[in-house]
Write a protein that holds these residues in place. Structure first.
Motif, PDB file in Angstrom:
ATOM      1  N   ASP A  54       0.832  -1.206   0.000  1.00  0.00           N
ATOM      2  CA  ASP A  54       0.000   0.000   0.000  1.00  0.00           C
ATOM      3  C   ASP A  54       0.867   1.256   0.000  1.00  0.00           C
ATOM      4  OD1 ASP A  54      -2.444  -1.505   0.281  1.00  0.00           O
ATOM      5  OD2 ASP A  54      -1.796  -1.891   2.342  1.00  0.00           O
ATOM      6  N   ASP A  55       1.999   1.155   0.713  1.00  0.00           N
ATOM      7  CA  ASP A  55       2.896   2.310   0.780  1.00  0.00           C
ATOM      8  C   ASP A  55       3.380   2.751  -0.596  1.00  0.00           C
ATOM      9  OD1 ASP A  55       2.871   2.758   3.446  1.00  0.00           O
ATOM     10  OD2 ASP A  55       4.689   1.612   3.889  1.00  0.00           O
ATOM     11  N   LEU A  56       3.501   1.796  -1.495  1.00  0.00           N
ATOM     12  CA  LEU A  56       4.044   2.159  -2.809  1.00  0.00           C
ATOM     13  C   LEU A  56       3.213   3.300  -3.390  1.00  0.00           C
ATOM     14  CD1 LEU A  56       4.806  -1.390  -4.246  1.00  0.00           C
ATOM     15  CD2 LEU A  56       6.404   0.252  -3.232  1.00  0.00           C
ATOM     16  N   LEU A  57       1.908   3.176  -3.285  1.00  0.00           N
ATOM     17  CA  LEU A  57       1.049   4.253  -3.786  1.00  0.00           C
ATOM     18  C   LEU A  57       1.028   5.452  -2.852  1.00  0.00           C
ATOM     19  CD1 LEU A  57      -1.299   1.865  -5.391  1.00  0.00           C
ATOM     20  CD2 LEU A  57      -1.060   4.146  -6.360  1.00  0.00           C
ATOM     21  N   VAL A  58       0.889   5.160  -1.559  1.00  0.00           N
ATOM     22  CA  VAL A  58       0.784   6.248  -0.586  1.00  0.00           C
ATOM     23  C   VAL A  58       2.027   7.140  -0.646  1.00  0.00           C
ATOM     24  CG1 VAL A  58       0.664   6.786   1.866  1.00  0.00           C
ATOM     25  CG2 VAL A  58      -0.712   4.919   0.939  1.00  0.00           C
ATOM     26  N   LYS A  59       3.187   6.519  -0.699  1.00  0.00           N
ATOM     27  CA  LYS A  59       4.428   7.306  -0.684  1.00  0.00           C
ATOM     28  C   LYS A  59       4.620   8.078  -1.990  1.00  0.00           C
ATOM     29  CE  LYS A  59       5.326   6.332   3.387  1.00  0.00           C
ATOM     30  NZ  LYS A  59       5.064   7.382   4.363  1.00  0.00           N
ATOM     31  N   THR A  60       4.187   7.500  -3.073  1.00  0.00           N
ATOM     32  CA  THR A  60       4.300   8.233  -4.340  1.00  0.00           C
ATOM     33  C   THR A  60       3.434   9.491  -4.284  1.00  0.00           C
ATOM     34  OG1 THR A  60       4.551   6.113  -5.440  1.00  0.00           O
ATOM     35  CG2 THR A  60       4.212   8.003  -6.846  1.00  0.00           C
ATOM     36  N   VAL A  61       2.221   9.327  -3.788  1.00  0.00           N
ATOM     37  CA  VAL A  61       1.350  10.495  -3.658  1.00  0.00           C
ATOM     38  C   VAL A  61       1.981  11.510  -2.706  1.00  0.00           C
ATOM     39  CG1 VAL A  61      -0.875  11.265  -2.729  1.00  0.00           C
ATOM     40  CG2 VAL A  61      -0.795   9.299  -4.261  1.00  0.00           C
ATOM     41  N   GLU A  62       2.614  10.986  -1.643  1.00  0.00           N
ATOM     42  CA  GLU A  62       3.268  11.886  -0.692  1.00  0.00           C
ATOM     43  C   GLU A  62       4.398  12.661  -1.372  1.00  0.00           C
ATOM     44  OE1 GLU A  62       3.795   9.839   3.075  1.00  0.00           O
ATOM     45  OE2 GLU A  62       5.495  11.150   3.544  1.00  0.00           O
ATOM     46  N   VAL A  63       5.189  11.954  -2.161  1.00  0.00           N
ATOM     47  CA  VAL A  63       6.272  12.634  -2.882  1.00  0.00           C
ATOM     48  C   VAL A  63       5.684  13.715  -3.793  1.00  0.00           C
ATOM     49  CG1 VAL A  63       8.048  12.363  -4.673  1.00  0.00           C
ATOM     50  CG2 VAL A  63       7.877  10.692  -2.822  1.00  0.00           C
ATOM     51  N   TYR A  87     -10.673   0.911 -15.114  1.00  0.00           N
ATOM     52  CA  TYR A  87     -10.727   2.044 -14.198  1.00  0.00           C
ATOM     53  C   TYR A  87     -11.780   1.849 -13.103  1.00  0.00           C
ATOM     54  CZ  TYR A  87     -10.564   6.981 -12.813  1.00  0.00           C
ATOM     55  OH  TYR A  87     -10.412   8.150 -12.113  1.00  0.00           O
ATOM     56  N   GLN A  88     -12.782   1.017 -13.377  1.00  0.00           N
ATOM     57  CA  GLN A  88     -13.845   0.822 -12.377  1.00  0.00           C
ATOM     58  C   GLN A  88     -13.315   0.172 -11.098  1.00  0.00           C
ATOM     59  OE1 GLN A  88     -13.577  -1.065 -15.144  1.00  0.00           O
ATOM     60  NE2 GLN A  88     -13.575  -3.180 -14.448  1.00  0.00           N
ATOM     61  N   ASP A  89     -12.139  -0.418 -11.159  1.00  0.00           N
ATOM     62  CA  ASP A  89     -11.621  -1.085  -9.974  1.00  0.00           C
ATOM     63  C   ASP A  89     -10.495  -0.328  -9.275  1.00  0.00           C
ATOM     64  OD1 ASP A  89     -13.255  -3.326  -9.467  1.00  0.00           O
ATOM     65  OD2 ASP A  89     -12.448  -4.302 -11.245  1.00  0.00           O
ATOM     66  N   THR A  90     -10.373   0.963  -9.555  1.00  0.00           N
ATOM     67  CA  THR A  90      -9.359   1.737  -8.842  1.00  0.00           C
ATOM     68  C   THR A  90      -9.885   2.116  -7.461  1.00  0.00           C
ATOM     69  OG1 THR A  90     -10.247   3.681  -9.947  1.00  0.00           O
ATOM     70  CG2 THR A  90      -8.188   2.791 -10.796  1.00  0.00           C
ATOM     71  N   ASN A  91      -8.978   2.170  -6.488  1.00  0.00           N
ATOM     72  CA  ASN A  91      -9.393   2.634  -5.160  1.00  0.00           C
ATOM     73  C   ASN A  91      -9.010   4.109  -4.997  1.00  0.00           C
ATOM     74  OD1 ASN A  91      -6.688   2.715  -4.518  1.00  0.00           O
ATOM     75  ND2 ASN A  91      -6.708   0.697  -3.547  1.00  0.00           N
ATOM     76  N   HIS A  92      -9.239   4.620  -3.789  1.00  0.00           N
ATOM     77  CA  HIS A  92      -9.086   6.064  -3.603  1.00  0.00           C
ATOM     78  C   HIS A  92      -7.668   6.563  -3.893  1.00  0.00           C
ATOM     79  CE1 HIS A  92      -9.930  10.019  -2.061  1.00  0.00           C
ATOM     80  NE2 HIS A  92      -8.883   9.931  -1.261  1.00  0.00           N
ATOM     81  N   VAL A  93      -6.680   5.878  -3.345  1.00  0.00           N
ATOM     82  CA  VAL A  93      -5.310   6.388  -3.501  1.00  0.00           C
ATOM     83  C   VAL A  93      -4.853   6.315  -4.974  1.00  0.00           C
ATOM     84  CG1 VAL A  93      -4.223   4.206  -2.796  1.00  0.00           C
ATOM     85  CG2 VAL A  93      -2.965   6.309  -2.557  1.00  0.00           C
ATOM     86  N   GLN A  94      -5.316   5.299  -5.663  1.00  0.00           N
ATOM     87  CA  GLN A  94      -4.978   5.189  -7.093  1.00  0.00           C
ATOM     88  C   GLN A  94      -5.633   6.318  -7.881  1.00  0.00           C
ATOM     89  OE1 GLN A  94      -6.494   1.227  -7.592  1.00  0.00           O
ATOM     90  NE2 GLN A  94      -4.497   0.278  -7.264  1.00  0.00           N
ATOM     91  N   TYR A  95      -6.830   6.621  -7.461  1.00  0.00           N
ATOM     92  CA  TYR A  95      -7.590   7.699  -8.095  1.00  0.00           C
ATOM     93  C   TYR A  95      -6.866   9.043  -7.922  1.00  0.00           C
ATOM     94  CZ  TYR A  95     -11.421  11.140  -8.078  1.00  0.00           C
ATOM     95  OH  TYR A  95     -12.199  12.247  -8.274  1.00  0.00           O
ATOM     96  N   ILE A  96      -6.369   9.282  -6.693  1.00  0.00           N
ATOM     97  CA  ILE A  96      -5.648  10.526  -6.418  1.00  0.00           C
ATOM     98  C   ILE A  96      -4.355  10.573  -7.250  1.00  0.00           C
ATOM     99  CG2 ILE A  96      -4.404  11.823  -4.623  1.00  0.00           C
ATOM    100  CD1 ILE A  96      -7.374  11.969  -4.222  1.00  0.00           C
ATOM    101  N   PHE A  97      -3.674   9.452  -7.295  1.00  0.00           N
ATOM    102  CA  PHE A  97      -2.414   9.349  -8.041  1.00  0.00           C
ATOM    103  C   PHE A  97      -2.624   9.750  -9.510  1.00  0.00           C
ATOM    104  CE2 PHE A  97       0.077   6.518 -10.869  1.00  0.00           C
ATOM    105  CZ  PHE A  97       1.372   6.894 -10.538  1.00  0.00           C
ATOM    106  N   VAL A  98      -3.641   9.160 -10.115  1.00  0.00           N
ATOM    107  CA  VAL A  98      -3.911   9.470 -11.527  1.00  0.00           C
ATOM    108  C   VAL A  98      -4.323  10.932 -11.678  1.00  0.00           C
ATOM    109  CG1 VAL A  98      -5.477   9.007 -13.453  1.00  0.00           C
ATOM    110  CG2 VAL A  98      -4.574   7.114 -12.109  1.00  0.00           C
TER     111      VAL A  98
END
Ligand SMILES: Nc1ncnc2c1ncn2[C@@H]1O[C@H](COP(=O)(O)OP(=O)(O)OP(=O)(O)O)[C@@H](O)[C@H]1O
Ligand SMILES: [Mg+2]
Length: 739
Positions: free
Chosen positions: A189-198, A221-232
């Motif tokens: 999970d951190d992989l996404l969280v930390k990228t967004v943080e960066v 795209y229908q299966d993206t969660n919140h952090v993935q959505y923010i990343f994109v």
């Protein structure tokens, strides 16, 4: 423009040509969404002269990424290696390897898998004195994971933790995150969280990637969660050349935090978004597509979509309700062999889809018996699964304690406080005295410096020895249940309560079914005999490397894939839709299952088999499930009537119904046989029907009597009603009339 784009239809072409600005392609299964993405990449490079490194394409699995790259390669020829085609996680790893030092991590961070995560959680819980009996590490882990999905840092999480459990999770989460950082490690999970943080903390990094990825595409795209959505969203916010494709009807990962509103709200998030619907399905025959449409039309709150196809009507759908799961597996094997021998098909043309992994066991065994090569996709084959190996290791230890590997496997599973230091000492003792590991355990009092753990070791060896004595008077199923009961193995899984844990419980239930089967079929069933039989199966099931094989997988893993022939196994209420989804009473849960059914059906190009079983052994008990409600949502006209009696008409087909019933009874040792009602009648109450007769019930209509058993002042009558499934009724109250 190159000729290859001529193969696209009008809407697909429009989607390929629309390169600037936000674009949503919302379309049903098999309408060419993924195909549009690959052509779009080719078009951007070839016609729009976009540099390959300015393109980012995100897929849901590594397998899909690999396939997409291959498809692009064959379209463009060269340059495709510079395109970023990968999953969310791999994309983030690449970014973090370059920039994570900006938020105080080392760029050579390690990535923790689930096992590593659990170890760390366990450590934290120990330090914080959190009782592992009260709070299971898996359940805490899944709470932490879902917090991360929502981008809740430990601090934010703490602020929202009002309930006691959340406060405990919060403490563990804080320490867990701290320790990860000290270990220079990230979990998935951190992989996404930390990228967004960066991205959020370092505008220059974000700006670099916004500029780099001028063209972004996201599949499924229908299966993206919140952090993935923010990343994109962050990446696309400068150029807004974002193309997402998806199908709200195929959103099947809600339990992992996927948020269907990401796709439904796309037009709100990106004003001026172009929306393209693709309405032609190229994958499936008319009959298959119609069945899929009929099923999904029962869901509420869908985006309005219609899907048609110019493909041929094709074969009717082969719906069959077989006697039991063995017959179901046998039928599949037979059809596959027939297809290969008389229709010129290959093994790889076939896919077997099921709801839960536990269902693979019977199918695997049948395929081994018939020499059908197979491969389990996205999962482990039955006898390789951890929980199965654990329980078998117990049985092996009870059977024969010279199997050191088995003993070592379970000495501390479930945890009973016997650590590696103790194990090492016992190993040394065994080696020096030339005895096996279990014998050394029995002599633990002789081993120096073992006072503290000798009691625990003693309890373990005692437990095994007691079972060894008891097994003389016990069935194998009872013995195994004793092991499960006394070790608390399943209880621990229940307490975890995660989906993964439920899957493991299902698998253990399946092992009990296997034992029951073995005991029923074998004249002299022994533990040794059982273990030998299993060892043989476990050894052969290694077809994995071959490519021309039948694939077995859950419907979840099948998303995005297609096969000429598809079997869906276990079309029964309680299995699919799952018992959990039915019993929760939530409409949403059934709707998610229905979307999964839609995904399953739409994997098929030419031939679709929907199979169910009259009775199915689950956890060693024969269950009679009703026909899946999804079957009833499909018009009978689409079924192959030569083989299948339409569900509602069945009672009229007296003769074949009876014939069916007789073979059913023959294969079912649990059902009391025909002379059952000649048993002493309770009181003066007699029945005017017997096993095998058709009877009529006020509410359920006509059904067939499967069993009659005297019970107190009444009879318990088991009746199979085609409209309502198998019911056990008290004869006096039920007032059944011979039909
Ligand atoms: N215009 C077309 N002409 C011929 N075949 C097509 C066309 N569009 C798509 N196909 C074929 O139809 C099948 C389904 O396409 P694709 O996998 O892209 O659909 P999808 O919408 O991504 O499906 P899913 O929703 O299951 O992911 C593929 O075999 C593809 O090659
Ligand atoms: Mg697709």
């Amino acid at each position: 423009m190159d000729k290859k784009y001529d193969s696209l239809n009008k809407d697909q072409k429009k989607a390929v040509l629309h390169t600037e600005g936000p674009l949503l392609i919302l379309a049903g299964a098999g309408s060419g969404k993924t195909r549009v993405l690959t052509h779009r990449i080719a078009y951007l490079i070839e016609e729009k002269k976009v540099a390959p490194w300015n393109i980012l394409a995100i897929t849901f699995t590594n397998k899909a990424a690999k396939e997409m790259r291959e498809r692009v390669d064959s379209l463009v020829g060269s340059g495709s290696e510079d395109i970023w085609v990968s999953t969310f996680h791999s994309t983030c790893v690449k970014i973090l390897r370059r920039h994570i030092d900006k938020i105080g991590y080392d760029r050579y961070f390690t990535i923790y898998d689930t096992d590593d995560q659990k170890k760390l959680i366990r450590d934290c819980m120990k330090q914080l004195n959190v009782d592992p009996k009260q709070f299971k590490e898996n359940s805490i882990l899944s709470s932490i994971s879902s917090a991360k999905d929502k981008l809740l840092t430990p601090k934010k999480f703490e602020k929202q933790a009002y309930e006691y459990r959340d406060q405990v999770v919060s403490k563990v989460y804080t320490m867990y995150q701290d320790r990860l950082k000290k270990n220079n490690a990230l979990d998935f999970d951190d992989l996404l969280v930390k990228t967004v943080e960066v991205f959020r903390l370092c505008p220059d990094v974000l700006s670099y990637y916004q500029d780099k990825f001028r063209y972004i595409m996201v599949d499924e795209y229908q299966d993206t969660n919140h952090v993935q959505y923010i990343f994109v969203g962050l990446l696309a916010s400068r150029y807004k050349n974002l193309c997402v494709v998806g199908d709200d009807d195929q959103s099947i990962y809600r339990f992992r935090g996927a948020d269907i509103s990401n796709i439904l709200d796309f037009e709100k998030d990106f004003r001026n978004a172009e929306v393209i619907k693709l309405e032609q399905n190229y994958r499936s025959s008319k009959n298959i597509l119609e069945a899929a449409n009929q099923v999904i039309s029962n869901n509420y709150g869908r985006k309005n979509k219609t899907l048609y196809t110019d493909n041929e009507s094709g074969d009717l759908i082969n719906y069959r309700c077989l006697q039991n799961e063995q017959a179901e597996a046998e039928f599949m094997a037979g059809e596959i062999i027939k297809g290969i021998e008389s229709e010129g098909r290959d093994f790889k043309d076939y896919a077997i889809l099921y709801r839960t992994n536990a269902q693979s066991r019977v199918i695997e065994e049948r395929f081994i018996l018939n020499n059908i090569p197979y491969k389990i996709v996205g999962g482990t084959s039955f006898y390789q699964r951890r929980e199965i190996k654990d329980i078998l290791a117990y049985l092996k230890t009870i059977n024969n304690s010279t199997d050191d590997i088995a003993v070592k496997r379970i000495i501390n599973v479930p945890r009973r406080g016997i650590g590696t230091t103790t194990i090492n000492k016992v190993e040394n003792y065994a080696y020096n005295n030339d005895v096996n590991f279990f014998d050394a355990l029995c002599e633990v009092s002789q081993i120096p410096n073992m006072t503290r753990s000798s009691k625990k070791v003693g309890a373990f060896t005692h437990f095994i020895k007691v079972l060894r004595v008891e097994m003389a008077t016990m069935s194998l199923v009872d013995l195994t249940n004793e092991v499960i009961e006394r070790t608390g193995y399943v209880k621990e899984l229940e307490a975890e309560g995660t989906d993964e844990a439920h899957g493991r419980i299902d698998n253990i239930g399946e092992l009990i079914s296997k034992l029951t089967e073995y005991e029923n079929n074998e004249e002299e069933p022994t533990l040794n005999g059982f273990l030998e039989e299993v060892a043989l199966i476990a050894d052969i099931d290694n077809y994995n490397e071959e490519t021309n094989v039948v694939v077995l997988m859950t419907m979840h893993s099948a998303k995005g894939l297609e096969f000429p022939c598809v079997f869906i196994s276990g079309m029964e209420d309680g299995l699919f839709p799952s018992y959990m989804s039915i019993s929760s009473g939530q409409q949403e849960d059934i709707e998610e299952e229905r979307r999964l059914c839609y995904v399953g059906i739409t994997r098929a190009k030419q031939k679709l088999y929907l199979l169910g079983a009259n009775s199915r052994m689950i956890r060693g008990m024969t269950q009679y499930n009703q026909v899946s409600r999804f079957i009833k949502e499909i018009n009978n006209k689409l079924f192959d009537l030569e083989y299948t009696k339409p569900v509602q008409d069945m009672p009229n087909e007296k003769t074949s119904f009876r014939k069916n019933a007789h073979s059913f009874l023959k294969s079912n040792p649990y059902v009391v046989k025909k002379n059952a009602n000649k048993m002493p009648a309770p009181g003066n109450f007699t029945l005017n029907y017997e096993v095998g007769d058709l009877v009529k019930h006020m509410k359920f209509g006509i059904g067939e009597v499967l069993a009659i058993q005297p019970g107190g002042a009444d009879y318990e009558v088991t009746v199979n009603f085609p409209s309502a499934g198998v019911k056990k009724l008290m004869a006096r109250l039920a007032n059944l009339k011979k039909a």
